[in-house]
Design a protein around this motif. Structure first.
Motif, PDB file in Angstrom:
ATOM      1  N   CYS A   1      -2.778  -1.307  -4.757  1.00  0.00           N
ATOM      2  CA  CYS A   1      -2.737  -1.502  -3.309  1.00  0.00           C
ATOM      3  C   CYS A   1      -1.962  -2.761  -2.940  1.00  0.00           C
ATOM      4  O   CYS A   1      -1.766  -3.038  -1.759  1.00  0.00           O
ATOM      5  N   ASP A   2      -1.493  -3.509  -3.955  1.00  0.00           N
ATOM      6  CA  ASP A   2      -0.790  -4.759  -3.694  1.00  0.00           C
ATOM      7  C   ASP A   2       0.216  -5.023  -4.800  1.00  0.00           C
ATOM      8  O   ASP A   2      -0.056  -4.728  -5.971  1.00  0.00           O
TER       9      ASP A   2
ATOM     10  N   ILE B   1      -3.200   4.989  -2.552  1.00  0.00           N
ATOM     11  CA  ILE B   1      -3.855   4.244  -1.486  1.00  0.00           C
ATOM     12  C   ILE B   1      -2.847   4.091  -0.344  1.00  0.00           C
ATOM     13  O   ILE B   1      -1.698   3.717  -0.580  1.00  0.00           O
TER      14      ILE B   1
ATOM     15  N   ARG C   1      -8.106  -1.995 -11.033  1.00  0.00           N
ATOM     16  CA  ARG C   1      -9.115  -3.008 -10.714  1.00  0.00           C
ATOM     17  C   ARG C   1      -9.928  -3.389 -11.957  1.00  0.00           C
ATOM     18  O   ARG C   1     -10.356  -4.534 -12.107  1.00  0.00           O
TER      19      ARG C   1
ATOM     20  N   GLU D   1      -1.020  -7.362  -7.527  1.00  0.00           N
ATOM     21  CA  GLU D   1      -1.971  -6.653  -8.390  1.00  0.00           C
ATOM     22  C   GLU D   1      -1.212  -5.919  -9.494  1.00  0.00           C
ATOM     23  O   GLU D   1      -1.570  -5.975 -10.680  1.00  0.00           O
TER      24      GLU D   1
ATOM     25  N   ARG E   1      -2.187   1.876   1.779  1.00  0.00           N
ATOM     26  CA  ARG E   1      -1.516   0.570   1.834  1.00  0.00           C
ATOM     27  C   ARG E   1      -0.333   0.509   0.870  1.00  0.00           C
ATOM     28  O   ARG E   1       0.666  -0.159   1.149  1.00  0.00           O
ATOM     29  N   ALA E   2      -0.456   1.188  -0.256  1.00  0.00           N
ATOM     30  CA  ALA E   2       0.642   1.192  -1.222  1.00  0.00           C
ATOM     31  C   ALA E   2       1.878   1.866  -0.640  1.00  0.00           C
ATOM     32  O   ALA E   2       3.012   1.469  -0.926  1.00  0.00           O
TER      33      ALA E   2
ATOM     34  N   LEU F   1      -4.090   3.227  -8.936  1.00  0.00           N
ATOM     35  CA  LEU F   1      -4.866   2.673  -7.826  1.00  0.00           C
ATOM     36  C   LEU F   1      -4.335   1.326  -7.320  1.00  0.00           C
ATOM     37  O   LEU F   1      -5.096   0.431  -6.957  1.00  0.00           O
TER      38      LEU F   1
END
Length: 214
Positions: A49-50, A86, A8, A53, A88-89, A47
């Motif tokens: 999650c998408d 995470i 991030r 990203e 979601r990952a 980190l």
């Protein structure tokens, strides 16, 4: 711990990813030039999650590395992967594996985010939960194979469907806990990373798991 950190920061400040890539690639090129060693860096983006990203940061890394390698007049291979920490990952691991050459499961954070607890103050909760026989073991010390483990298995399966030769491992204190190491072996992980004082236990547990598997 779940705020503005990891990849991030690189999205907000791309120069950080560029600086870190420069340090890694220049060091590898320097060693190759001075010592003749062919270093193959593994650059891990944390980190995630998408998938978009990951792709955003990966493009910065690739562009920076290409410029440095071309300028050096040498060749250098490197890998780009991600830390899966995470939930979601894990759920979209097939998408993430399109751009990640390896997964390193960050089981410390993955446990925290799955349980919604923090290692910093977990002691206040876990002692009560142990006395009430809600938890049989501290999930921050011994990998929860039912919940967190299910997410890991899902990520391994999805990741391998997209990239059959993907490199898989874990990074965290669970890497030095025997039953956790055995679980990691069972689901197809290739390595564990943990604190130095836990390494002997991890090596012994990995040997036991390999023998039991045979």
């Amino acid at each position: 711990m779940m705020g503005h950190r990891g990849c991030r920061l690189a999205v907000s400040y791309p120069e950080i990813a560029k600086m870190q890539t420069t340090a890694i690639i220049e060091a590898a090129l320097d060693v190759k030039k001075k010592k003749g060693f062919n270093i193959k860096p593994e650059i891990m983006i944390p980190l995630i999650c998408d998938d978009k990203e990951l792709r955003f940061v990966k493009e910065i890394i690739e562009q920076t590395a290409k410029e440095l390698i071309t300028k050096s007049g040498m060749t250098l291979e490197y890998m780009i992967g991600t830390m899966i920490e995470i939930p979601r990952a894990c759920l979209i691991a097939d998408k993430i594996a399109e751009d990640a050459e390896f997964f390193s499961f960050g089981t410390n954070d993955l446990t925290q985010m799955t349980y919604g607890i923090s290692r910093d103050d977990a002691g206040r909760i876990l002692n009560d939960y142990a006395e009430a026989r809600i938890f049989e073991a501290d999930p921050t010390a011994k990998l929860d194979q039912t919940g967190v483990g299910m997410l890991m298995e899902m990520a391994v399966e999805k990741g391998k469907k997209t990239r059959p030769n993907i490199k898989l491992g874990i990074c965290g204190e669970h890497g030095g806990e025997p039953s956790s190491v055995e679980f990691c072996h069972k689901v197809g992980l290739e390595y564990v990373s943990c604190s130095p004082f836990r390494v002997p236990v991890a090596r012994l547990a990995a040997a036991h798991a390999a023998i039991k598997d045979k």
